[in-house]
Scaffold this active site. Structure first.
Site, PDB file in Angstrom:
ATOM      1  N   ASP A 113       0.868  -1.173   0.000  1.00  0.00           N
ATOM      2  CA  ASP A 113       0.000   0.000   0.000  1.00  0.00           C
ATOM      3  C   ASP A 113       0.910   1.230   0.000  1.00  0.00           C
ATOM      4  O   ASP A 113       2.143   1.128   0.110  1.00  0.00           O
ATOM      5  CB  ASP A 113      -0.966  -0.016   1.196  1.00  0.00           C
ATOM      6  CG  ASP A 113      -2.181   0.902   0.976  1.00  0.00           C
ATOM      7  OD1 ASP A 113      -2.132   1.745   0.053  1.00  0.00           O
ATOM      8  OD2 ASP A 113      -3.165   0.798   1.728  1.00  0.00           O
TER       9      ASP A 113
HETATM   10  C1  NOJ Z   1      -4.041   3.965   0.288  1.00  0.00           C
HETATM   11  C2  NOJ Z   1      -5.251   3.102   0.541  1.00  0.00           C
HETATM   12  O1  NOJ Z   1      -5.101   2.418   1.760  1.00  0.00           O
HETATM   13  C3  NOJ Z   1      -5.506   2.080  -0.554  1.00  0.00           C
HETATM   14  O2  NOJ Z   1      -6.752   1.488  -0.331  1.00  0.00           O
HETATM   15  C4  NOJ Z   1      -5.454   2.721  -1.905  1.00  0.00           C
HETATM   16  O3  NOJ Z   1      -5.687   1.742  -2.890  1.00  0.00           O
HETATM   17  C5  NOJ Z   1      -4.093   3.363  -2.092  1.00  0.00           C
HETATM   18  N1  NOJ Z   1      -3.902   4.390  -1.074  1.00  0.00           N
HETATM   19  C6  NOJ Z   1      -3.929   3.982  -3.485  1.00  0.00           C
HETATM   20  O4  NOJ Z   1      -4.738   5.072  -3.634  1.00  0.00           O
END
Ligand code: NOJ
Length: 763
Positions: free
Chosen positions: A282
């Site tokens: 992430d």
């Molecule tokens: C952080 C988030 O936790 C995740 O769900 C998301 O896909 C990513 N950012 C990318 O935007």
């Protein structure tokens, strides 16, 4: 042999003409093609493939084009038009080995057309409707040059304080698993290589929904039995359905961050589950290993992540900075880098990008003149799905449906707020294209009745909260305060209400209140809106609450005071029309709660399938020395699976085909469902099982099957379910999935509490 588009590139052909050529023979042998490519790659080129980078911040467009041409990026996210993506793909193809990149985005419940948020989709209990939403998302996203979505989000959540409860599909492992599978199949279509498919990257692996106290990004400490029984099945279902990607969660699990968790990413995901796709971190998760306190610096963080099995690092420069040194020192083997590169190239291969890097970008001459054109939206599908996502919680004295006559007062800060209709993570959705409740009701009424409107209150008058919610959008704030005093706003709303026959109040949360990093300590509707509701109540007019929110809220006052309550979550681009359809009876509500609504925040976690205890509270008996809270009624305010209709549905005649099930055998459960009410409608028949005695404590009941059934007024139908031994299996203390002989109770209901029962024995 090189793919034809590369040969063509070298011969100076335009990229568009090359893309149309048929693939070479070697290109059709995935392992051989990828192995031969890896053989040619330098270490730097390999490391480049492991980076998933977003435009913006320290990566402005010019810089990203340079990095792409240098082969230092494997994929990008956050650009959403073919016009934006094409030059990036062209730059990537100018790199030494001409390896295409993929384009990813958070298409979670809609791309241009926004469908209801996850909780809303799950409330439909209709896998076909959910599949429609997924397919439309894939069609729209791929038409904008996207290859991958960071979805489905299948984190089970039992703590509504967690803001991301809104994104998921609720509390139940079976329901969420069914939806996980459905979404992956819908996103990936016939094949992830198809031009109108996007590769699903299931998230957040794993257990993100169980963060302590519902505090986002927090720790998860959970027994292996609970993990396997309750929280892991949805990810597994997505992977079994062929998800090409997995996004690794930001939380830690039993003391080890998921992003550095070898057990999670190697043993469980790859060895036990046989996952063959790409594992993405992430956002910035690798550098966060330092703040988790398991890595002393960036070098150690990169080493832990690559060794654990993070193939691609999202928005993080540590792989680029640290992996060369780690390989040179021998701390990370080239084989470990190659394993990650193989997955990245593999997913690109599966997306069809080596055959045609412009498969989804197409050629410039076909680009839409206006990416937000009305013609690109799928409004009909969005309205049909949204109608199914609405849950009727109360309807005293048949307050609903409303007649299309007289004067209706519409009040509340969410009655005419286009941005909030979309909910969080609304991708490329455009607020002004979403139909508010006010617009939806006006369209439904035409000249038949008068709709008078007053905002009545701000979402909240708490400046601290407003500032928090507008944090990322100072220039274009989402939560816009009406400068009038609360007293003036309420007075206006009361005046409007007093002139009306009925009040419809749209209240709840702004979309940002149920979002990433929006954990709450309270489940209350903010006080500004509560004051409005109390004032409206005093008018004595029938009061219909239309709730918009991304988590279960405290509805005690609402239940005691409103004449009708419709839970609409955030219902998307066509939400206003869908809600109006239900309010005026043009659609008979059929949604059911995918998550329990607790009585109070102190009751959390409230979930229907809890484990049995030695001193259970028994309804109607004194609570002393039982497991409960003594100053509040036990159990949820509204149970899992609950939702009313304008019809009355009745179940009767529950029958089992046999009092016993043989080993490896099957058993049929049948029940008659009758629509005893005045209207055609649909409801969901739910089948729960209770395992009476087992080697470990089993939940009080577990959902094992469900069916959404539409019946004409007065119609009755026999509904049949077939149970097999697999439905009786659970994870035992040795973490094996077993079905143990003994007695089971079948419970069939239209929610998880009001059920008919019958028993059988597994031999
Ligand atoms: C952080 C988030 O936790 C995740 O769900 C998301 O896909 C990513 N950012 C990318 O935007």
């Amino acid at each position: 042999m090189k793919p034809l588009y590369l040969l063509g590139l070298m011969a100076g052909l335009s990229l568009q003409s090359i893309a149309a050529e048929p693939p070479s023979p070697l290109l059709d042998d995935k392992p051989a093609f990828i192995a031969s490519l890896i053989e040619k790659m330098t270490l730097d080129e390999k490391i480049g493939q492991l980076r998933l980078i977003s435009i913006g911040g320290d990566m402005p467009r010019e810089r990203i084009l340079g990095e792409l041409a240098a082969g230092r990026i494997g994929g990008t996210f956050n650009t959403v038009t073919r016009g934006d993506n094409r030059p990036m793909q062209e730059a990537a193809l100018r790199s030494r080995l001409h390896i295409p990149i993929f384009f990813a985005y958070d298409v979670v419940h809609g791309h241009r057309t926004i469908f209801p948020i996850g909780l809303g989709l799950a409330s439909s209990w209709d896998l076909e409707a959910i599949a429609t939403s997924g397919r439309v998302q894939a069609i729209e996203a791929s038409a904008d040059g996207l290859d991958m979505t960071f979805a489905p989000m299948v984190d089970i959540s039992r703590d509504p304080r967690w803001g991301r409860t809104s994104e998921g599909f609720g509390e139940d492992p079976y329901l969420v698993s069914q939806i996980a599978r459905t979404m992956v199949q819908a996103y990936q279509g016939k094949s992830p290589a198809a031009a109108d498919s996007v590769t699903a990257s299931v998230k957040h692996f794993a257990l993100y929904g169980a963060v302590e106290g519902g505090r986002d990004y927090n720790v998860v400490d959970m027994s292996p039995m609970r993990m396997h029984q309750d929280f892991l099945p949805p990810y597994r279902a997505a992977i079994d359905a062929g998800a090409g990607g997995v996004m690794v969660a930001l939380n830690s699990i039993n003391g080890v961050p998921a992003s550095a968790n070898t057990w999670l990413l190697q043993d469980l995901l790859r060895r036990d589950w046989g996952f063959k796709g790409v594992a993405l971190s992430d956002h910035g998760a690798i550098s966060e290993l330092i703040r988790h306190g398991v890595a002393k610096d960036g070098r150690e963080a990169a080493r832990l992540a690559i060794k654990a099995g993070i193939d691609m690092s999202m928005a993080d420069s540590l792989y680029l900075q640290e992996l060369p040194g780690l390989v040179n020192s021998g701390e990370v083997g080239v084989g470990e880098i190659d394993a990650a590169v193989r997955e990245v190239l593999g997913v690109k291969y599966d997306m069809g990008l080596f055959h045609d890097p412009f498969r989804r970008i197409g050629s410039a001459k076909d680009d839409p003149a206006d990416v937000n054109a009305e013609s690109r939206l799928h409004r009909k599908a969005a309205r049909e799905v949204a109608r199914q996502s609405l849950v009727l919680l109360e309807n005293n004295d048949r307050t609903l449906p409303l007649a299309k006559r007289g004067t209706i007062a519409l009040v509340g800060p969410l009655a005419d707020s286009p941005i909030d209709m979309m909910g969080s993570w609304s991708a490329a959705g455009v607020a002004k294209q979403s139909v508010t409740l006010r617009q939806g009701m006006l369209d439904a009424l035409g000249s038949k009745a008068e709709l008078s409107y007053a905002r009545g209150a701000n979402i909240t008058d708490d400046k601290r909260m407003v500032d928090y919610l507008n944090f990322l959008n100072w220039d274009n704030p989402e939560v816009v305060q009406d400068p009038r005093s609360p007293t003036d706003m309420i007075a206006e709303a009361v005046a409007v209400a007093e002139r009306a026959d009925v009040i419809v109040a749209a209240v709840g949360e702004s979309r940002g209140m149920s979002h990433e990093a929006s954990s709450r300590t309270s489940l209350q509707i903010p006080e500004s809106q509560q004051a409005l509701l109390r004032a409206l109540k005093k008018t004595g007019k029938p009061l219909v609450l239309v709730l918009m929110n991304g988590r279960p809220l405290d509805l005690n006052w609402a239940k005691a005071n409103a004449d009708a309550i419709l839970e609409t979550w955030f219902s998307g681009t066509e939400g206003g029309h869908a809600i109006a359809d239900v309010l005026f009876g043009d659609y008979n509500p059929s949604g059911k709660l995918p998550i329990s609504i607790p009585r109070s925040v102190g009751q959390i976690p409230t979930y229907y399938n809890h484990l049995r205890v030695g001193r259970p509270y028994i309804e109607g008996k004194p609570g002393n020395y039982t497991s409960q809270y003594f100053e509040e009624q036990t159990g949820p305010l509204y149970p899992f699976g609950y939702g009313l209709s304008y019809s009355q549905f009745e179940l009767s005649g529950l029958q089992l085909s046999s009092p016993t099930m043989a080993r490896n055998g099957e058993l049929d459960v049948s029940v008659t469902l009758k629509n005893a009410g005045p209207r055609d409608g649909a409801t969901t028949v739910q089948l729960y099982l209770r395992d009476e005695v087992a080697s470990v404590i089993r939940p009080v009941k577990e959902l094992k099957a469900f069916r959404k059934v539409a019946l004409k007024a007065g119609e009755a139908r026999e509904i049949r379910f077939r149970l097999s031994e697999n439905d009786l299996a659970f994870v035992n203390a040795q973490l094996q999935r077993v079905a143990e002989p003994g007695e089971f109770e079948v419970q069939i209901g239209l929610d998880s509490e009001q059920v008919e029962r019958a028993s059988f024995t597994l031999q």
